[in-house]
Write an enzyme that holds these catalytic residues in place. Structure first.
Site, PDB file in Angstrom:
ATOM      1  N   SER A 104       0.902  -1.144   0.105  1.00 22.59           N
ATOM      2  CA  SER A 104       0.003   0.002  -0.162  1.00 22.59           C
ATOM      3  C   SER A 104       0.743   1.181  -0.082  1.00 22.59           C
ATOM      4  O   SER A 104       1.920   1.194   0.200  1.00 22.59           O
ATOM      5  CB  SER A 104      -0.744  -0.079   1.399  1.00 22.59           C
ATOM      6  OG  SER A 104      -1.380   1.259   1.507  1.00 22.59           O
ATOM      7  N   TYR A 106      -3.708  -0.142   9.631  1.00 21.33           N
ATOM      8  CA  TYR A 106      -3.509  -0.711   8.407  1.00 21.33           C
ATOM      9  C   TYR A 106      -2.124  -0.349   7.935  1.00 21.33           C
ATOM     10  O   TYR A 106      -1.195  -1.096   7.583  1.00 21.33           O
ATOM     11  CB  TYR A 106      -4.386   0.272   7.654  1.00 21.33           C
ATOM     12  CG  TYR A 106      -4.458  -0.010   6.181  1.00 21.33           C
ATOM     13  CD1 TYR A 106      -5.142  -1.177   5.527  1.00 21.33           C
ATOM     14  CD2 TYR A 106      -3.663   0.478   5.138  1.00 21.33           C
ATOM     15  CE1 TYR A 106      -5.181  -1.616   4.253  1.00 21.33           C
ATOM     16  CE2 TYR A 106      -4.096   0.561   3.681  1.00 21.33           C
ATOM     17  CZ  TYR A 106      -4.727  -0.553   3.465  1.00 21.33           C
ATOM     18  OH  TYR A 106      -4.808  -1.095   2.064  1.00 21.33           O
TER      19      TYR A 106
END
Ligand code: NAP
Ligand code: GCO
Length: 264
Positions: free
Chosen positions: A145, A158
């Site tokens: 990510s 996250y």
């Protein structure tokens, strides 16, 4: 002459791939010649995925499996080996996000995100590596990510998980590179999928979400990515074209990480 991007004769497992980024990646691997196996957490999602693959002309094999459940993952991998063949390419794609300010987040929710986004890629990789070693090699692609590199408000769990996944990628490459296993990451930028739909929601007054405007201004390509933008990078990292690429994260972000941002 066979192409270095060909996946003929390979079996690829893409986790959490009934729709979204996983579905696009699996479709690309199928177009390159691979047999496709995917899983999701319940039968209705698997059925939805099977239908979507069929409509795309791909005869995929779908299984129900929660990738955080180590015993279930071992049964799942054994079933794939029995019913389809040993896994040559693993794409750790299944992932979740919770957007909560850190001081308001429970430790249980933090652990849940880490469990799906970091512990599960460890569990599934661990389950396929021994057979890859026995068969002379394999490919593991971890879906990382922007948050493997950057932080932002509300995504502490996250970012911790995806930063950890980048380092797990480097460690798998370090530990198993000598067995001809290449483990690399793909770091998607901001991609239009159900996971990011809340960030693109049209406001009550009809205007675009402020985060949507922010991302467009922060992306040199001046647009959100679409899941199909990940297809080429996935085929590259799954195929022999990338046999000397190991432990890297390929960011597919329209240039976000290269850009300081527009002057206000
Ligand atoms: P998505 O639309 O939410 O799809 C993720 C898939 O994983 C869903 O099918 C989900 O099932 C499944 N899943 C979740 N937990 C699971 C579990 N325990 N076991 C098995 N499957 C599970 O997400 P996406 O946007 O396509 O993202 C795919 C991956 O790319 C994720 O790792 C995500 O973090 C990463 N990523 C996304 C973006 C983006 O902008 N969209 C950017 C960078 C990275 P449910 O539908 O039941 O949740
Ligand atoms: C967020 C986003 C992200 C992305 C993605 C960026 O709330 O900032 O959901 O974290 O989906 O992983 O690469």
């Amino acid at each position: 002459m066979s192409s270095p991007f060909s996946l003929e004769g390979k079996v690829s497992l893409v986790t959490g791939a009934s729709y979204g980024i996983g579905f696009s990646i699996a479709s690309a691997l199928a177009e390159a010649g691979s047999v496709i196996v995917f899983n999701d957490i319940n039968q209705s999602l698997v059925d939805k995925g099977l239908e979507a693959y069929k409509a795309f002309g791909v005869n995929a094999h779908g299984y129900v499996c929660d990738v955080t459940d180590e015993a279930a993952v071992y049964d799942f991998i054994a079933a794939i080996e029995r019913e389809v063949g040993a896994v040559d390419v693993l794409v750790n794609n299944a992932g979740i996000i919770m957007r909560v300010p850190m001081t308001e987040m429970s430790a249980a929710d933090f652990r849940k995100v880490i469990d799906v986004d970091l512990n599960a890629p460890f569990i599934v990789s661990k389950a396929v590596i021994p057979s890859m070693i026995k068969r002379g090699g394999g490919k593991i692609i971890n879906i990382c990510s922007m948050m493997s590199e950057l932080g932002r408000e509300t995504v502490s769990a996250y970012a911790a998980a995806k930063g950890g996944l980048k380092m797990l990628t480097k460690n798998i490459a370090s530990e198993y590179g000598a067995f001809n296993i290449q483990c690399n990451g793909i770091g998607p930028g901001y991609i239009e999928t159900p996971q990011t739909a809340p960030l693109r929601e049209i406001q009550k007054d009809g205007s675009r979400h402020p985060f949507d405007k922010f991302i467009i201004s922060k992306t040199p390509a001046a647009r959100w990515g679409v899941a199909d933008d990940l297809k080429g990078p996935a085929v590259f990292l799954a195929s022999s074209a990338s046999d000397f690429v190991n432990g890297q994260v390929l960011y597919v972000d329209g240039g976000i990480l290269a850009y300081i941002g527009k002057q206000p």
